[in-house]
Design a protein around this motif. Structure first.
Motif, mmCIF file in Angstrom:
data_model
loop_
_atom_site.group_PDB
_atom_site.id
_atom_site.type_symbol
_atom_site.label_atom_id
_atom_site.label_comp_id
_atom_site.label_asym_id
_atom_site.label_seq_id
_atom_site.Cartn_x
_atom_site.Cartn_y
_atom_site.Cartn_z
ATOM 1 N N ASP A 186 0.836 -1.198 0.000
ATOM 2 C CA ASP A 186 0.000 0.000 0.000
ATOM 3 C C ASP A 186 0.872 1.250 0.000
ATOM 4 O O ASP A 186 2.097 1.196 0.132
ATOM 5 C CB ASP A 186 -0.971 -0.010 1.178
ATOM 6 C CG ASP A 186 -0.260 -0.034 2.536
ATOM 7 O OD1 ASP A 186 0.815 0.584 2.668
ATOM 8 O OD2 ASP A 186 -0.787 -0.668 3.468
ATOM 9 N N TYR A 187 0.227 2.397 -0.165
ATOM 10 C CA TYR A 187 0.938 3.657 -0.334
ATOM 11 C C TYR A 187 1.910 3.927 0.818
ATOM 12 O O TYR A 187 3.076 4.295 0.594
ATOM 13 C CB TYR A 187 -0.061 4.817 -0.415
ATOM 14 C CG TYR A 187 -0.705 5.034 -1.763
ATOM 15 C CD1 TYR A 187 -0.912 3.977 -2.649
ATOM 16 C CD2 TYR A 187 -1.117 6.306 -2.154
ATOM 17 C CE1 TYR A 187 -1.501 4.183 -3.875
ATOM 18 C CE2 TYR A 187 -1.717 6.530 -3.385
ATOM 19 C CZ TYR A 187 -1.910 5.458 -4.247
ATOM 20 O OH TYR A 187 -2.488 5.663 -5.458
ATOM 21 N N ARG A 230 -3.691 0.530 -9.545
ATOM 22 C CA ARG A 230 -4.186 1.108 -8.293
ATOM 23 C C ARG A 230 -5.158 2.272 -8.531
ATOM 24 O O ARG A 230 -6.047 2.531 -7.723
ATOM 25 C CB ARG A 230 -3.022 1.705 -7.490
ATOM 26 C CG ARG A 230 -1.883 0.801 -7.150
ATOM 27 C CD ARG A 230 -0.767 1.644 -6.525
ATOM 28 N NE ARG A 230 0.437 0.891 -6.258
ATOM 29 C CZ ARG A 230 0.738 0.341 -5.088
ATOM 30 N NH1 ARG A 230 -0.111 0.444 -4.096
ATOM 31 N NH2 ARG A 230 1.875 -0.310 -4.929
ATOM 32 N N GLU A 261 0.350 6.205 -13.550
ATOM 33 C CA GLU A 261 0.802 4.884 -13.120
ATOM 34 C C GLU A 261 1.408 4.088 -14.272
ATOM 35 O O GLU A 261 2.445 3.436 -14.123
ATOM 36 C CB GLU A 261 -0.368 4.129 -12.489
ATOM 37 C CG GLU A 261 0.048 2.823 -11.826
ATOM 38 C CD GLU A 261 -1.088 2.176 -11.046
ATOM 39 O OE1 GLU A 261 -0.894 1.044 -10.568
ATOM 40 O OE2 GLU A 261 -2.173 2.798 -10.932
#
Length: 417
Positions: free
Chosen positions: A36-37, A349, A359
């Motif tokens: 995740d980020y 994402r 992205e």
């Protein structure tokens, strides 16, 4: 504290991420697609600190902060970054460079030309209203895709697998449409290979106008009359703009070409131009062959290649046939990006179209950086780049990205935001 750190801290005082830090983090998201980020940001702060764009006193940004920063960055920055930094990898074209590269970048050159291929692939985007509106689904009814499809068409070096130009579009954009935007970027020292699905008169005209050499498979319905048989068994032919339907004019043009003593081009034949001075016919060389041990689809199929390289002394028939089949190396590029870097069956994402563009460009830039690293390593070890594992290289980069990575993206390591 250095001047760059002070400038960065001033930008962080309002809680917002500077644009160049956001760009680094977006590239890191492509390097760690399963995290995740916040986990990705935590992984790479060591490297960012060493690059001079992070301060150890800063806290790791939240997922929301990274998303908002990416929104502020927009879609155009990464396309420009790719254009500026992701150029040829295999060295300079030319006879000396081609000879030097023969042992370390096989398939990168044909004599004095850098060997490129053009092809496309699709990427799944999250199923959000914004992505559906921008990219759409592929197919319809029961065959409709589960996710919005983003179409990417790219130019890639055959020997190194590095993408050197790309266009991103929707599922409704055909490969030919996106490819047309790439042809003006070709260079005179390049030889572009393409499958028969890319051929059209406007495409051939646009690509040849750049001065690049072309080697494309001819579609089965393309008329290729024999003008002159050459000593190596290939022959010269003329391709004519489809709008020229008058049979008499076509026959006069072919007769004039057959009677000509100068077949370096058709500039001296009046019927090769319309009243507006637009060229309506091109001279090409045709290489025909089959593959005896081929099985399945295409068994005993005659393959016809058309090329702008008219003189056999400049490239033999067997060289051109071998060069065309290097085109399949781009499938390796696609597999490296979609299966190994991004992950098999992985959906992007990004829930907004601007971030989808970001992205995909981040994946293309990251893949290019890895390809460049492999090419450098293969040159140092005197190996074909295919002998160096993309997967193992990727694992090494991921292990070292937390603080010892040594390949910062060129053009991003600015001293001020």
């Amino acid at each position: 504290m250095t001047r760059s750190r002070c400038a960065g801290c001033e930008k962080r005082s309002d809680g917002k991420l500077p644009a160049h830090v956001t760009a680094y983090l977006t590239l890191a998201l492509a390097l760690f697609p399963d995290d995740d980020y916040e986990e990705v940001a935590a992984r790479v702060t060591g490297s960012l600190d060493r690059f001079g764009v992070w301060d150890a006193g800063w806290t790791v940004p939240t997922a929301s902060a990274i998303t908002q920063a990416r929104k502020r960055l927009g879609r155009a920055v990464f396309a420009e970054l790719f254009e500026r930094t992701c150029g040829p990898v295999a060295g300079s074209a030319g006879p000396a460079a081609a000879a030097a590269a023969l042992g370390t970048a096989r398939g990168s050159f044909l004599r004095s030309w850098r060997l490129l291929a053009i092809d496309g692939f699709e990427v799944d985007a999250p199923d959000t209203p914004a992505n559906v509106a921008e990219f759409g689904y592929s197919g319809s009814g029961e065959k409709q895709s589960s996710f919005p499809k983003v179409r990417v068409v790219a130019l890639a070096e055959c020997g190194t697998h590095a993408f050197v130009a790309a266009e991103i579009g929707s599922s409704a954009d055909g490969e030919k449409t996106l490819a047309a935007r790439l042809y003006p970027r070709l260079r005179g020292d390049e030889l572009l290979t393409a499958d028969r699905g890319f051929y059209s008169w406007p495409a051939w005209q646009a690509a040849q106008a750049t001065g690049a050499a072309l080697l494309w498979r001819a579609p089965t319905n393309l008329d290729l009359p024999v003008i002159k048989v050459l000593p190596d068994g290939t022959y010269l032919s003329v391709v004519i703009k489809p709008e020229v339907r008058y049979a008499g004019r076509r026959e006069r043009l072919l007769a004039a070409a057959r009677a000509s003593t100068d077949l370096s081009n058709l500039d001296h034949i009046p019927d090769a131009f319309n009243r507006q001075g637009e060229q309506i016919a091109r001279l090409v060389r045709v290489i025909e062959y089959d593959i005896p041990d081929r099985t399945g689809d295409g068994h005993h199929e005659l393959i016809a290649l058309t090329t702008t390289i008219l003189d056999p002394a400049d490239a033999r028939a067997d060289e051109l046939a071998a060069a065309y089949h290097q085109r399949w190396e781009q499938e390796t590029s696609h597999d490296q990006l979609k299966t190994h870097l991004r992950g098999p069956g992985q959906v992007l994402r990004s829930r907004l179209p601007d971030l989808v563009h970001q992205e995909i460009w981040a994946y293309l830039i990251t893949h290019h950086a890895i390809s460049a690293l492999i090419a450098q390593a293969s040159t140092a070890a005197d190996l074909d780049p295919d002998r160096i594992s993309f997967t193992q290289t990727l694992r090494l980069i991921r292990r070292t990205a937390t603080g010892t990575a040594a390949i910062p993206p060129s053009g991003l390591d600015r001293k001020t935001p």
